[in-house]
Enzyme design. Structure first.
Site, PDB file in Angstrom:
ATOM      1  CE  LYS A 278      36.579  41.687  33.572  1.00 48.60           C
ATOM      2  NZ  LYS A 278      37.346  40.626  32.972  1.00 48.60           N
TER       3      LYS A 278
ATOM      4  CB  SER B 199      40.923  33.142  37.170  1.00 50.87           C
ATOM      5  OG  SER B 199      40.482  33.162  35.825  1.00 50.87           O
TER       6      SER B 199
ATOM      7  CD  GLU C 213      37.850  42.003  29.695  1.00 49.74           C
ATOM      8  OE1 GLU C 213      37.081  42.864  30.137  1.00 49.74           O
ATOM      9  OE2 GLU C 213      38.104  40.938  30.302  1.00 49.74           O
TER      10      GLU C 213
ATOM     11  CD  GLU D  97      43.216  42.781  35.391  1.00 52.58           C
ATOM     12  OE1 GLU D  97      42.503  42.334  36.285  1.00 52.58           O
ATOM     13  OE2 GLU D  97      42.767  43.371  34.401  1.00 52.58           O
TER      14      GLU D  97
ATOM     15  CG  ASN E  22      36.570  45.279  35.693  1.00 49.61           C
ATOM     16  OD1 ASN E  22      35.536  45.878  35.384  1.00 49.61           O
ATOM     17  ND2 ASN E  22      37.504  44.973  34.802  1.00 49.61           N
TER      18      ASN E  22
ATOM     19  CG  HIS F  56      40.606  45.545  31.637  1.00 49.95           C
ATOM     20  ND1 HIS F  56      40.322  44.496  30.794  1.00 49.95           N
ATOM     21  CD2 HIS F  56      40.526  45.047  32.900  1.00 49.95           C
ATOM     22  CE1 HIS F  56      40.071  43.417  31.525  1.00 49.95           C
ATOM     23  NE2 HIS F  56      40.183  43.724  32.807  1.00 49.95           N
TER      24      HIS F  56
HETATM   25  P1  13P Z   1      38.303  37.578  36.054  1.00 47.79           P
HETATM   26  O1  13P Z   1      38.475  37.702  37.553  1.00 47.79           O
HETATM   27  O2  13P Z   1      36.898  37.298  35.648  1.00 47.79           O
HETATM   28  O3  13P Z   1      39.301  36.625  35.478  1.00 47.79           O
HETATM   29  O4  13P Z   1      38.643  39.011  35.432  1.00 47.79           O
HETATM   30  C1  13P Z   1      39.802  39.656  35.806  1.00 47.79           C
HETATM   31  C2  13P Z   1      39.773  41.050  35.283  1.00 47.79           C
HETATM   32  O5  13P Z   1      39.819  41.266  34.094  1.00 47.79           O
HETATM   33  C3  13P Z   1      39.662  42.137  36.266  1.00 47.79           C
HETATM   34  O6  13P Z   1      39.873  43.368  35.670  1.00 47.79           O
END
Ligand code: 13P
Length: 248
Positions: A15, A215, A100, A170, A13, A98
């Site tokens: 982002k 992570s 976020e 997640e 991802n 997600h």
């Molecule tokens: P990280 O791997 O940076 O923690 O992000 C995980 C994530 O949100 C994948 O969608």
């Protein structure tokens, strides 16, 4: 080891990162390192990069997805992107709900449910994201949160419609924090999620891929993937680096 019923999926991802030039470079790197003999590989890129990355991935087995979509087909929804626009640009998959999106943009389980309906109708493979915050985990609400997110997000679909759905667990406290769920914590949550999916439909639950996200790095991916109910990973930060080659 996850069940042979379920083909592992390793997804990045990206982002809100990378220019178009950088996106093409990274997509080329992913194609060069994708080991699709042992599983599926996908990248979820910003809307603006879908078309150019689609061009780069053409002829490769690497799959391409958007990070969100809107549930209406077209019209006066300034700033939104429809499922058919995602497919038209070359996207085959889409992330839905997600954390976020939920936390920063107020997405609810009802929105997730509508987006899921639109994605399935439009032929995109949806990856529905769920997970608890640190506060929820510490106040013993993890199971209730996951149960509510699954019930609300997936409600109203026939088992046959759900066949393509991928779920990503997640835990919010593990996203971008460098704190990963331990393999045992991930397995416990994944097994709980699969049990919830069984309440919807037994066959769907045993075939549904549940990815872990939060992570994930080249150092911890093996131990996570060794868990019976972990069928893949959704990788944020490490998917932007060479690390992703090792993860794949
Ligand atoms: P990280 O791997 O940076 O923690 O992000 C995980 C994530 O949100 C994948 O969608």
């Amino acid at each position: 080891m996850a069940s042979a019923l379920r083909r592992p999926l390793l997804a990045g991802n990206w982002k809100m990162n990378l220019t178009l030039t950088q996106s093409v470079e990274l997509a080329r790197l992913v194609v060069s390192g994708a080991n699709t003999a042992s599983g599926e590989v996908a990248v979820f890129v910003p809307f603006t990069a879908i078309a150019v990355v689609a061009e780069t991935l053409k002829g490769s087995p690497v799959r391409l997805g958007a990070q969100d979509c809107y549930w209406e087909a077209s019209g006066a929804f300034t700033g939104e992107v429809s499922v058919s626009q995602v497919s038209d640009a070359g996207g085959q998959m889409v992330l839905i709900g997600h954390s976020e999106r939920r936390k920063l943009f107020g997405e609810t389980d009802d929105h997730v449910n509508k987006k899921l309906g639109a994605a399935l109708k439009g032929g995109l493979t949806p990856v529905v994201c769920i997970g608890e915050t640190l506060e929820e985990r510490e106040s013993q609400k993890t199971w209730r949160v996951l149960e509510t997110q699954i019930a609300g997000g997936l409600k109203g679909f026939a088992p046959a419609d759900l066949a393509k759905v991928v779920v990503a667990y997640e835990p919010v406290w593990a996203i971008g924090t460098g704190k990963t769920a331990s393999p045992a914590q991930a397995q416990e949550a994944h097994a709980f999620i699969r049990q919830q999916l069984k309440n919807i439909h037994e066959g769907f639950a045993s075939g549904c891929r549940i990815l872990y996200g939060g992570s994930v790095t080249a150092d911890n991916v093996d131990a996570l993937m060794a868990q019976a109910d972990v069928d893949g990973a959704l990788v944020g930060g490490a998917s932007l680096k060479k690390d992703f080659l090792r993860i794949m």
